[in-house]
Design a protein around this motif. Structure first.
Motif, PDB file in Angstrom:
ATOM      1  N   LEU A  36       0.908  -1.181   0.054  1.00 44.53           N
ATOM      2  CA  LEU A  36       0.059  -0.146  -0.225  1.00 44.53           C
ATOM      3  C   LEU A  36       0.675   1.224  -0.154  1.00 44.53           C
ATOM      4  CD1 LEU A  36      -2.965  -1.007   2.269  1.00 44.53           C
ATOM      5  CD2 LEU A  36      -2.943  -1.002  -0.070  1.00 44.53           C
ATOM      6  N   ASP A  37       1.887   1.270   0.805  1.00 44.93           N
ATOM      7  CA  ASP A  37       2.842   2.301   0.777  1.00 44.93           C
ATOM      8  C   ASP A  37       3.450   2.687  -0.835  1.00 44.93           C
ATOM      9  OD1 ASP A  37       2.726   2.921   3.407  1.00 44.93           O
ATOM     10  OD2 ASP A  37       4.479   1.593   3.793  1.00 44.93           O
ATOM     11  N   GLY A  38       3.866   1.666  -1.418  1.00 47.96           N
ATOM     12  CA  GLY A  38       4.311   1.928  -2.661  1.00 47.96           C
ATOM     13  C   GLY A  38       3.203   2.378  -3.916  1.00 47.96           C
ATOM     14  N   ALA A  39       1.908   1.912  -3.481  1.00 50.58           N
ATOM     15  CA  ALA A  39       0.782   2.030  -4.334  1.00 50.58           C
ATOM     16  C   ALA A  39       0.275   3.368  -4.301  1.00 50.58           C
ATOM     17  CB  ALA A  39      -0.293   1.121  -4.367  1.00 50.58           C
ATOM     18  N   GLU A  40       0.492   3.955  -3.033  1.00 44.41           N
ATOM     19  CA  GLU A  40       0.113   5.129  -2.712  1.00 44.41           C
ATOM     20  C   GLU A  40       1.053   6.291  -3.204  1.00 44.41           C
ATOM     21  OE1 GLU A  40      -0.631   8.293   0.912  1.00 44.41           O
ATOM     22  OE2 GLU A  40      -0.509   6.381   1.414  1.00 44.41           O
ATOM     23  N   ARG A  41       2.333   6.071  -3.196  1.00 42.88           N
ATOM     24  CA  ARG A  41       3.295   6.800  -3.863  1.00 42.88           C
ATOM     25  C   ARG A  41       3.320   6.726  -5.379  1.00 42.88           C
ATOM     26  NH1 ARG A  41       6.513   4.285  -5.187  1.00 42.88           N
ATOM     27  NH2 ARG A  41       8.155   3.329  -4.228  1.00 42.88           N
ATOM     28  N   VAL A  42       3.168   5.788  -6.003  1.00 38.27           N
ATOM     29  CA  VAL A  42       2.988   5.785  -7.498  1.00 38.27           C
ATOM     30  C   VAL A  42       1.710   6.287  -8.096  1.00 38.27           C
ATOM     31  CG1 VAL A  42       2.591   4.107  -9.274  1.00 38.27           C
ATOM     32  CG2 VAL A  42       4.472   3.636  -7.570  1.00 38.27           C
ATOM     33  N   VAL A  43       0.536   6.275  -6.987  1.00 36.66           N
ATOM     34  CA  VAL A  43      -0.871   6.904  -7.695  1.00 36.66           C
ATOM     35  C   VAL A  43      -0.641   8.236  -7.543  1.00 36.66           C
ATOM     36  CG1 VAL A  43      -3.198   6.789  -7.589  1.00 36.66           C
ATOM     37  CG2 VAL A  43      -2.055   4.681  -7.306  1.00 36.66           C
ATOM     38  N   ARG A  44      -0.026   8.871  -6.325  1.00 34.88           N
ATOM     39  CA  ARG A  44       0.076  10.193  -6.233  1.00 34.88           C
ATOM     40  C   ARG A  44       0.802  10.795  -7.409  1.00 34.88           C
ATOM     41  NH1 ARG A  44      -1.549  12.477  -1.655  1.00 34.88           N
ATOM     42  NH2 ARG A  44      -1.753  10.942   0.231  1.00 34.88           N
ATOM     43  N   GLU A  45       2.085  10.007  -7.790  1.00 35.20           N
ATOM     44  CA  GLU A  45       2.862  10.435  -8.929  1.00 35.20           C
ATOM     45  C   GLU A  45       2.022  10.518 -10.252  1.00 35.20           C
ATOM     46  OE1 GLU A  45       6.354   7.982  -9.076  1.00 35.20           O
ATOM     47  OE2 GLU A  45       7.003   8.755  -7.040  1.00 35.20           O
ATOM     48  N   SER A  46       1.136   9.563 -10.204  1.00 33.34           N
ATOM     49  CA  SER A  46       0.175   9.435 -11.437  1.00 33.34           C
ATOM     50  C   SER A  46      -0.832  10.709 -11.483  1.00 33.34           C
ATOM     51  CB  SER A  46      -0.806   8.387 -11.305  1.00 33.34           C
ATOM     52  OG  SER A  46      -1.702   8.186 -12.282  1.00 33.34           O
ATOM     53  N   VAL A  47      -1.326  11.071 -10.379  1.00 33.24           N
ATOM     54  CA  VAL A  47      -2.179  12.216 -10.279  1.00 33.24           C
ATOM     55  C   VAL A  47      -1.503  13.494 -10.934  1.00 33.24           C
ATOM     56  CG1 VAL A  47      -3.579  13.975  -8.902  1.00 33.24           C
ATOM     57  CG2 VAL A  47      -3.687  11.413  -8.499  1.00 33.24           C
ATOM     58  N   GLU A  48      -0.241  13.669 -10.530  1.00 38.86           N
ATOM     59  CA  GLU A  48       0.567  14.669 -10.853  1.00 38.86           C
ATOM     60  C   GLU A  48       0.941  14.844 -12.354  1.00 38.86           C
ATOM     61  OE1 GLU A  48       0.947  17.704  -9.234  1.00 38.86           O
ATOM     62  OE2 GLU A  48      -0.484  16.577  -7.770  1.00 38.86           O
ATOM     63  N   LEU A  49       1.403  13.609 -12.891  1.00 39.62           N
ATOM     64  CA  LEU A  49       1.884  13.463 -14.122  1.00 39.62           C
ATOM     65  C   LEU A  49       0.429  13.564 -14.995  1.00 39.62           C
ATOM     66  CD1 LEU A  49       3.591  12.372 -16.370  1.00 39.62           C
ATOM     67  CD2 LEU A  49       2.532  10.076 -16.008  1.00 39.62           C
ATOM     68  N   PRO A  59     -10.578  14.248 -17.589  1.00 41.14           N
ATOM     69  CA  PRO A  59     -11.353  13.072 -17.059  1.00 41.14           C
ATOM     70  C   PRO A  59     -10.245  11.983 -16.554  1.00 41.14           C
ATOM     71  CG  PRO A  59     -12.451  13.771 -18.859  1.00 41.14           C
ATOM     72  CD  PRO A  59     -11.330  14.734 -18.641  1.00 41.14           C
ATOM     73  N   ARG A  60      -8.885  11.875 -17.323  1.00 43.01           N
ATOM     74  CA  ARG A  60      -7.800  11.452 -16.810  1.00 43.01           C
ATOM     75  C   ARG A  60      -7.321  11.664 -15.543  1.00 43.01           C
ATOM     76  NH1 ARG A  60      -6.068   7.751 -20.622  1.00 43.01           N
ATOM     77  NH2 ARG A  60      -3.863   7.544 -19.935  1.00 43.01           N
ATOM     78  N   VAL A  61      -7.439  12.831 -15.360  1.00 43.17           N
ATOM     79  CA  VAL A  61      -6.875  13.210 -13.822  1.00 43.17           C
ATOM     80  C   VAL A  61      -8.010  12.852 -12.906  1.00 43.17           C
ATOM     81  CG1 VAL A  61      -6.641  14.997 -12.244  1.00 43.17           C
ATOM     82  CG2 VAL A  61      -5.714  15.408 -14.538  1.00 43.17           C
ATOM     83  N   ALA A  62      -9.247  12.880 -13.034  1.00 43.84           N
ATOM     84  CA  ALA A  62     -10.253  12.333 -12.408  1.00 43.84           C
ATOM     85  C   ALA A  62     -10.113  10.827 -12.077  1.00 43.84           C
ATOM     86  CB  ALA A  62     -11.881  12.493 -12.989  1.00 43.84           C
ATOM     87  N   LEU A  63      -9.921  10.079 -13.050  1.00 43.99           N
ATOM     88  CA  LEU A  63      -9.641   8.666 -12.817  1.00 43.99           C
ATOM     89  C   LEU A  63      -8.486   8.379 -11.957  1.00 43.99           C
ATOM     90  CD1 LEU A  63     -10.754   5.730 -13.540  1.00 43.99           C
ATOM     91  CD2 LEU A  63      -9.348   5.869 -15.525  1.00 43.99           C
ATOM     92  N   ALA A  64      -7.342   9.038 -12.153  1.00 46.18           N
ATOM     93  CA  ALA A  64      -6.152   9.056 -11.136  1.00 46.18           C
ATOM     94  C   ALA A  64      -6.408   9.286  -9.834  1.00 46.18           C
ATOM     95  CB  ALA A  64      -4.801   9.958 -11.866  1.00 46.18           C
ATOM     96  N   GLU A  65      -7.318  10.411  -9.719  1.00 48.39           N
ATOM     97  CA  GLU A  65      -7.806  10.877  -8.177  1.00 48.39           C
ATOM     98  C   GLU A  65      -8.691   9.723  -7.780  1.00 48.39           C
ATOM     99  OE1 GLU A  65      -8.088  15.837  -8.683  1.00 48.39           O
ATOM    100  OE2 GLU A  65      -9.796  14.461  -9.508  1.00 48.39           O
ATOM    101  N   TYR A  66      -9.350   9.157  -8.586  1.00 43.01           N
ATOM    102  CA  TYR A  66     -10.398   7.963  -8.069  1.00 43.01           C
ATOM    103  C   TYR A  66      -9.386   6.656  -7.534  1.00 43.01           C
ATOM    104  CZ  TYR A  66     -13.605   4.291  -8.095  1.00 43.01           C
ATOM    105  OH  TYR A  66     -14.626   3.323  -7.638  1.00 43.01           O
ATOM    106  N   ASN A  67      -8.398   6.408  -8.363  1.00 41.75           N
ATOM    107  CA  ASN A  67      -7.515   5.511  -7.951  1.00 41.75           C
ATOM    108  C   ASN A  67      -6.741   5.918  -6.741  1.00 41.75           C
ATOM    109  OD1 ASN A  67      -8.162   4.109 -10.353  1.00 41.75           O
ATOM    110  ND2 ASN A  67      -6.566   4.536 -11.518  1.00 41.75           N
ATOM    111  N   LEU A  68      -6.507   6.891  -6.388  1.00 40.86           N
ATOM    112  CA  LEU A  68      -5.676   7.315  -5.064  1.00 40.86           C
ATOM    113  C   LEU A  68      -6.454   7.345  -4.037  1.00 40.86           C
ATOM    114  CD1 LEU A  68      -3.353   8.284  -3.610  1.00 40.86           C
ATOM    115  CD2 LEU A  68      -3.631  10.615  -4.545  1.00 40.86           C
ATOM    116  N   ALA A  69      -7.961   7.756  -4.273  1.00 36.42           N
ATOM    117  CA  ALA A  69      -8.754   7.544  -3.446  1.00 36.42           C
ATOM    118  C   ALA A  69      -9.042   6.332  -2.750  1.00 36.42           C
ATOM    119  CB  ALA A  69     -10.293   8.226  -3.738  1.00 36.42           C
ATOM    120  N   CYS A  70      -9.047   5.371  -3.809  1.00 33.78           N
ATOM    121  CA  CYS A  70      -9.268   3.923  -3.610  1.00 33.78           C
ATOM    122  C   CYS A  70      -8.146   3.489  -2.566  1.00 33.78           C
ATOM    123  CB  CYS A  70      -9.368   2.944  -4.720  1.00 33.78           C
ATOM    124  SG  CYS A  70     -10.947   3.173  -5.746  1.00 33.78           S
TER     125      CYS A  70
END
Length: 127
Positions: A36-49, A59-70
């Motif tokens: 979960l630590d690694g996943a959170e770090r990577v998804v945070r980077e995905s939101v910014e990317l 909508p791509r940002v929205a999906l990344a935000e959704y994934n980070l929320a999960c």
């Protein structure tokens, strides 16, 4: 990993959609392993990317935000997860993903939250 990314861009083209999908795939693998630590770090980077490549309201940002929320909901970070879900909906989260929210097993820890119930009501009302 950079070499693989460069090879992928040569093979598929350097379009931002190809590049911005890679962190999501890595995060899914980390989640599957229970990291979960690694996943959170990577998804945070995905939101910014995705924000840099597609703009903040994409909508791509929205999906990344959704994934980070999960990921955050699985970690018990409910307040931050709710903020991201609300942002994802306001950033035009794909309708199917938004409707899936109420049954997403990653979000089970949010189901009793008043903000979550209100968000689900807002989404289903907009149908």
């Amino acid at each position: 990993m950079r070499a693989a990314g460069a090879e992928g861009r040569r093979a598929l083209g350097a379009g931002p959609f190809v590049i911005s999908d890679s962190p999501d795939n890595l995060a899914a693998a980390l989640l599957h392993r229970g990291d979960l630590d690694g996943a959170e770090r990577v998804v945070r980077e995905s939101v910014e990317l995705n924000r840099r490549l597609h703009g903040a309201n994409s909508p791509r940002v929205a999906l990344a935000e959704y994934n980070l929320a999960c990921v955050l909901a699985r970690r018990g970070k409910n307040g931050e997860a709710m903020g991201l879900l609300e942002a994802a909906v306001s950033h035009e989260l794909v309708r199917d993903a938004a409707l899936q929210m109420s049954s997403d097993s990653d979000l089970v820890g949010l189901r009793d939250e008043p903000r979550f119930k209100a968000l689900i009501a807002e989404i289903t009302k907009a149908e």
